[in-house]
Motif scaffolding. Structure first.
Motif, PDB file in Angstrom:
ATOM      1  N   CYS A  20      35.801 -43.923 -10.003  1.00 44.35           N
ATOM      2  CA  CYS A  20      36.589 -42.680 -10.012  1.00 44.35           C
ATOM      3  C   CYS A  20      35.943 -41.603  -9.144  1.00 44.35           C
ATOM      4  CB  CYS A  20      36.759 -42.176 -11.442  1.00 44.35           C
ATOM      5  SG  CYS A  20      37.909 -43.155 -12.430  1.00 44.35           S
ATOM      6  N   ILE A  21      34.616 -41.490  -9.207  1.00 44.56           N
ATOM      7  CA  ILE A  21      33.936 -40.424  -8.480  1.00 44.56           C
ATOM      8  C   ILE A  21      33.828 -40.717  -6.983  1.00 44.56           C
ATOM      9  CG2 ILE A  21      31.504 -41.149  -8.564  1.00 44.56           C
ATOM     10  CD1 ILE A  21      30.822 -38.346  -9.556  1.00 44.56           C
ATOM     11  N   GLY A  22      33.879 -41.999  -6.626  1.00 40.55           N
ATOM     12  CA  GLY A  22      33.718 -42.338  -5.219  1.00 40.55           C
ATOM     13  C   GLY A  22      35.009 -42.594  -4.466  1.00 40.55           C
ATOM     14  N   PHE A  23      36.122 -42.800  -5.205  1.00 43.92           N
ATOM     15  CA  PHE A  23      37.337 -43.233  -4.517  1.00 43.92           C
ATOM     16  C   PHE A  23      38.638 -42.599  -5.014  1.00 43.92           C
ATOM     17  CE2 PHE A  23      34.150 -46.596  -4.481  1.00 43.92           C
ATOM     18  CZ  PHE A  23      34.085 -46.916  -3.133  1.00 43.92           C
ATOM     19  N   ALA A  24      38.750 -42.340  -6.313  1.00 42.57           N
ATOM     20  CA  ALA A  24      40.073 -42.102  -6.900  1.00 42.57           C
ATOM     21  C   ALA A  24      40.772 -40.828  -6.413  1.00 42.57           C
ATOM     22  CB  ALA A  24      39.964 -42.085  -8.427  1.00 42.57           C
ATOM     23  N   GLY A  25      40.055 -39.712  -6.350  1.00 47.38           N
ATOM     24  CA  GLY A  25      40.723 -38.443  -6.049  1.00 47.38           C
ATOM     25  C   GLY A  25      40.294 -37.803  -4.749  1.00 47.38           C
ATOM     26  N   VAL A  26      39.987 -38.621  -3.736  1.00 52.47           N
ATOM     27  CA  VAL A  26      39.452 -38.087  -2.478  1.00 52.47           C
ATOM     28  C   VAL A  26      40.439 -37.154  -1.771  1.00 52.47           C
ATOM     29  CG1 VAL A  26      37.839 -39.970  -2.068  1.00 52.47           C
ATOM     30  CG2 VAL A  26      40.196 -40.175  -1.259  1.00 52.47           C
ATOM     31  N   LEU A  27      41.733 -37.299  -2.049  1.00 58.41           N
ATOM     32  CA  LEU A  27      42.735 -36.450  -1.390  1.00 58.41           C
ATOM     33  C   LEU A  27      42.409 -34.969  -1.517  1.00 58.41           C
ATOM     34  CD1 LEU A  27      45.588 -35.950  -0.110  1.00 58.41           C
ATOM     35  CD2 LEU A  27      46.446 -35.875  -2.457  1.00 58.41           C
ATOM     36  N   PHE A  28      41.827 -34.586  -2.654  1.00 59.03           N
ATOM     37  CA  PHE A  28      41.638 -33.170  -2.930  1.00 59.03           C
ATOM     38  C   PHE A  28      40.422 -32.581  -2.220  1.00 59.03           C
ATOM     39  CE2 PHE A  28      44.176 -35.023  -6.285  1.00 59.03           C
ATOM     40  CZ  PHE A  28      45.303 -34.232  -6.169  1.00 59.03           C
ATOM     41  N   GLY A  29      39.789 -33.405  -1.387  1.00 68.63           N
ATOM     42  CA  GLY A  29      38.810 -32.885  -0.445  1.00 68.63           C
ATOM     43  C   GLY A  29      39.455 -32.649   0.915  1.00 68.63           C
ATOM     44  N   TRP A  30      40.762 -32.516   0.917  1.00 66.80           N
ATOM     45  CA  TRP A  30      41.568 -32.377   2.122  1.00 66.80           C
ATOM     46  C   TRP A  30      41.047 -31.300   3.071  1.00 66.80           C
ATOM     47  CZ3 TRP A  30      44.662 -34.834   5.137  1.00 66.80           C
ATOM     48  CH2 TRP A  30      45.590 -34.194   5.943  1.00 66.80           C
ATOM     49  N   ALA A  31      40.545 -30.190   2.522  1.00 61.77           N
ATOM     50  CA  ALA A  31      40.076 -29.089   3.374  1.00 61.77           C
ATOM     51  C   ALA A  31      38.969 -29.554   4.316  1.00 61.77           C
ATOM     52  CB  ALA A  31      39.582 -27.933   2.501  1.00 61.77           C
ATOM     53  N   SER A  32      38.070 -30.405   3.823  1.00 65.02           N
ATOM     54  CA  SER A  32      36.990 -30.916   4.677  1.00 65.02           C
ATOM     55  C   SER A  32      37.535 -31.827   5.768  1.00 65.02           C
ATOM     56  CB  SER A  32      35.966 -31.689   3.830  1.00 65.02           C
ATOM     57  OG  SER A  32      35.368 -30.859   2.864  1.00 65.02           O
ATOM     58  N   LEU A  33      38.526 -32.628   5.435  1.00 66.48           N
ATOM     59  CA  LEU A  33      39.097 -33.550   6.412  1.00 66.48           C
ATOM     60  C   LEU A  33      39.901 -32.798   7.477  1.00 66.48           C
ATOM     61  CD1 LEU A  33      38.810 -36.590   6.643  1.00 66.48           C
ATOM     62  CD2 LEU A  33      41.034 -36.845   5.524  1.00 66.48           C
ATOM     63  N   VAL A  34      40.595 -31.736   7.069  1.00 65.25           N
ATOM     64  CA  VAL A  34      41.357 -30.926   8.026  1.00 65.25           C
ATOM     65  C   VAL A  34      40.430 -30.339   9.089  1.00 65.25           C
ATOM     66  CG1 VAL A  34      42.670 -28.776   8.292  1.00 65.25           C
ATOM     67  CG2 VAL A  34      43.303 -30.401   6.513  1.00 65.25           C
ATOM     68  N   PHE A  35      39.242 -29.919   8.664  1.00 62.50           N
ATOM     69  CA  PHE A  35      38.267 -29.368   9.611  1.00 62.50           C
ATOM     70  C   PHE A  35      37.941 -30.405  10.698  1.00 62.50           C
ATOM     71  CE2 PHE A  35      34.106 -28.197  11.199  1.00 62.50           C
ATOM     72  CZ  PHE A  35      34.183 -26.816  11.307  1.00 62.50           C
ATOM     73  N   ILE A  36      37.765 -31.675  10.288  1.00 56.21           N
ATOM     74  CA  ILE A  36      37.485 -32.740  11.261  1.00 56.21           C
ATOM     75  C   ILE A  36      38.697 -32.983  12.149  1.00 56.21           C
ATOM     76  CG2 ILE A  36      36.887 -35.178  11.546  1.00 56.21           C
ATOM     77  CD1 ILE A  36      35.461 -35.064   8.865  1.00 56.21           C
ATOM     78  N   PHE A  37      39.879 -33.045  11.539  1.00 58.58           N
ATOM     79  CA  PHE A  37      41.098 -33.299  12.316  1.00 58.58           C
ATOM     80  C   PHE A  37      41.321 -32.215  13.375  1.00 58.58           C
ATOM     81  CE2 PHE A  37      42.991 -35.768   8.522  1.00 58.58           C
ATOM     82  CZ  PHE A  37      42.443 -36.942   8.993  1.00 58.58           C
ATOM     83  N   LYS A  38      41.036 -30.976  13.013  1.00 54.14           N
ATOM     84  CA  LYS A  38      41.210 -29.895  13.989  1.00 54.14           C
ATOM     85  C   LYS A  38      40.189 -30.025  15.124  1.00 54.14           C
ATOM     86  CE  LYS A  38      43.501 -26.232  11.380  1.00 54.14           C
ATOM     87  NZ  LYS A  38      43.444 -24.811  10.972  1.00 54.14           N
ATOM     88  N   THR A  39      38.973 -30.420  14.770  1.00 52.50           N
ATOM     89  CA  THR A  39      37.957 -30.637  15.803  1.00 52.50           C
ATOM     90  C   THR A  39      38.362 -31.781  16.738  1.00 52.50           C
ATOM     91  OG1 THR A  39      36.251 -29.915  14.229  1.00 52.50           O
ATOM     92  CG2 THR A  39      35.498 -31.063  16.198  1.00 52.50           C
ATOM     93  N   GLU A  40      39.023 -32.799  16.169  1.00 53.06           N
ATOM     94  CA  GLU A  40      39.488 -33.938  16.959  1.00 53.06           C
ATOM     95  C   GLU A  40      40.826 -33.660  17.652  1.00 53.06           C
ATOM     96  OE1 GLU A  40      38.166 -37.216  17.412  1.00 53.06           O
ATOM     97  OE2 GLU A  40      36.311 -36.267  16.722  1.00 53.06           O
ATOM     98  N   ARG A  41      41.327 -32.435  17.532  1.00 50.04           N
ATOM     99  CA  ARG A  41      42.557 -31.980  18.201  1.00 50.04           C
ATOM    100  C   ARG A  41      43.830 -32.644  17.688  1.00 50.04           C
ATOM    101  NH1 ARG A  41      41.041 -29.485  23.373  1.00 50.04           N
ATOM    102  NH2 ARG A  41      38.771 -29.514  23.514  1.00 50.04           N
TER     103      ARG A  41
END
Length: 493
Positions: A20-41
């Motif tokens: 659960c801690i390593g996989f189940a709710g990763v979506l809610f770390g979306w803000a961190s992933l958006v930062f990468i996506f913006k850097t990757e254009r």
């Protein structure tokens, strides 16, 4: 402990916590992933030059359309996270643990591989990958919640612990973001997560039951490594569990216990639970609080960019701080379950002293009232802080958000197990999440309204949402009043 050995149960508990801690709710770390996506254009073509009044000079690009695209992806994914729990709840009830988990592994692995091989040119694939990722994650959670049945009196604590771990898994995307900043590309991180599916498969066959974990737990119950549970054993286990039910009245739902000793207990149908006032107000309570959390997470990067006045270093610092606080959800959530378990034991002792079957009948439901009220109070504090456009105050917002969210989902699952028959849990849990998902769709029009007509000033929207949050206090009040009414001797008679 009877039946399966304590080491096996502890292995199931701890590996489930890790899952659960390593996989189940990763979506809610979306803000961190958006930062990468913006850097990757990703979606950068949607940004438009922001012409200033100084001739041909240009200011910072207007990326509102890019922000809306990321917000829409999160809206779709979070909607699927909740809405799909209804059909998957039926799958879990009908086809049981092994089939449900294999479906989860397929969806999760497919999603991580898609994300691994996307680029700025194929960014639209995120609309497919993120919903698949989140549905796979919620299936992991649903199949792990039953592990609480292995530990009897501590069931609520374990359920809330797993929900807290689900919240904390949003920190996984922070780890990916930090690795990205240290030179590890996004593809490598997601390929590693995909490879971990082999571990999920091993756990499915070695440490989980083929069917459901019954409650109360019958003597000599076995599963996983020690499993004897073919179809005959499954039927035998279910029969033994039913025989034990009268001995565990305190664990049953209040409506099932009201008939009292010597009277036949009429089983409640699924639809009678759905159309009850208790279930309706629980849906309102969950939907309103969840809307706040989804709106905050989905618009987080955009909000920080405005408050930090475009300073990306500052945005990165606050994004990291937010993701770190999310990790502590696993520490916050068990306090909610512990509160409910302790109150339940206290009310059982009081009922025993009174010798009143009416008091015993509402023990489980009464123990949920403080949890429901405290969750509403935490959300109100979070909503008020989030509405104040002061950047340093957002640290307080982060703390209140993670505590409130940990209490919300753990309390939701625990309340449904206490307030309704256990045989309907998968369907009731899935339906309440599905219906609340429909409400969560409001986050995108609210974001668009704040960006467009309100010109990045969400003040009036926040005021309306804070007033709506006050409505959530009705649910614990009505549950409390229902418990008091059922506890009166004349009504029990």
């Amino acid at each position: 402990m009877q039946g399966a050995s304590l080491p096996l149960r502890m292995a199931t508990l701890l590996t489930g916590l890790l899952e659960c801690i390593g996989f189940a709710g990763v979506l809610f770390g979306w803000a961190s992933l958006v930062f990468i996506f913006k850097t990757e254009r990703y979606f950068e073509s949607l940004c438009e030059p922001n012409a200033t009044l100084m001739g041909n000079a240009t200011g910072p690009a207007d990326c509102s359309a890019q922000d809306e695209q990321f917000s829409l992806i999160f809206t779709v994914a979070s909607f699927m996270n909740n809405f799909m729990t209804f059909p998957t709840g039926f799958i879990f009830d009908r086809f049981k643990t092994t089939v449900t988990r294999l479906l989860a592994i397929f969806l999760y692995t497919s999603a991580t591989l898609i994300i691994a091989f996307t680029s700025a040119d194929s960014a639209m694939l995120l609309f497919l990958a993120m919903p698949m990722l989140t549905v796979g994650g919620i299936l992991f959670l649903i199949t792990n919640l039953q592990v609480g049945n292995l530990f009897g009196r501590h069931r609520s604590t374990i359920i809330t612990l797993y929900n807290g771990a689900f919240d904390s898994s949003s920190a996984v995307f922070l780890i990916i973001k930090l690795l990205y900043e240290w030179g590890v590309d996004l593809r490598s991180s997601f390929i590693f997560i995909s490879v971990c599916s082999a571990w999920h498969v091993g756990r499915t066959f070695l440490l989980m039951p083929r069917g459901h974990i019954p409650y109360p737990l019958p003597p000599n119950y076995s599963y996983g490594l020690c499993s004897r549970d073919g179809p005959r054993e499954e039927g035998k286990t279910a029969t033994e569990s039913q025989k034990l039910e009268p001995q565990s009245k305190a664990s049953l739902s209040p409506k099932e216990e009201i008939s009292g000793p010597g009277q036949p207990q009429e089983p409640r149908s699924f639809w009678s639970c759905v159309f009850s006032r208790r279930y309706g107000w629980h849906l309102v309570w969950l939907s309103v609080i969840q809307l706040w959390h989804y709106l905050f997470i989905g618009t987080f990067n955009s909000l920080l960019t405005i408050l930090a006045r475009g300073d990306q270093a500052l945005v990165s610092t606050y994004t990291n701080a937010f993701a770190i606080t999310q990790f502590f959800g696993v520490l916050c959530a068990p306090w909610n379950g512990l509160l409910m378990d302790r109150l339940k034991q206290k009310y059982q002792e009081e009922a025993r002293r009174k010798g009143s079957p009416a008091s015993a009948s509402v023990v489980a439901l009464s123990s949920a009232v403080p949890s429901l009220a405290l969750t509403s109070l935490l959300c109100l504090g979070f909503a008020l802080c989030a509405s104040v456009p002061v950047l340093p105050l957002q640290y307080v917002t982060f703390i209140l958000q993670v505590v409130s969210r940990s209490f919300l989902y753990g309390g939701n699952a625990a309340f449904l197990t206490l307030a309704f028959p256990s045989e309907h849990f998968g369907k009731l849990f899935g339906l309440v999440m599905a219906l609340s998902a429909v409400v969560s769709l409001l986050q995108f029009p609210i974001f668009t309204l704040s960006k467009g007509p309100l010109k990045n000033d969400p003040f009036y929207v926040n005021v309306m949402l804070v007033l709506l949050t006050l409505l959530t206090f009705v649910h614990p009040f009505l549950v409390y009043r229902e418990c008091r009414r059922q506890d009166r001797p004349q009504e029990v008679a």
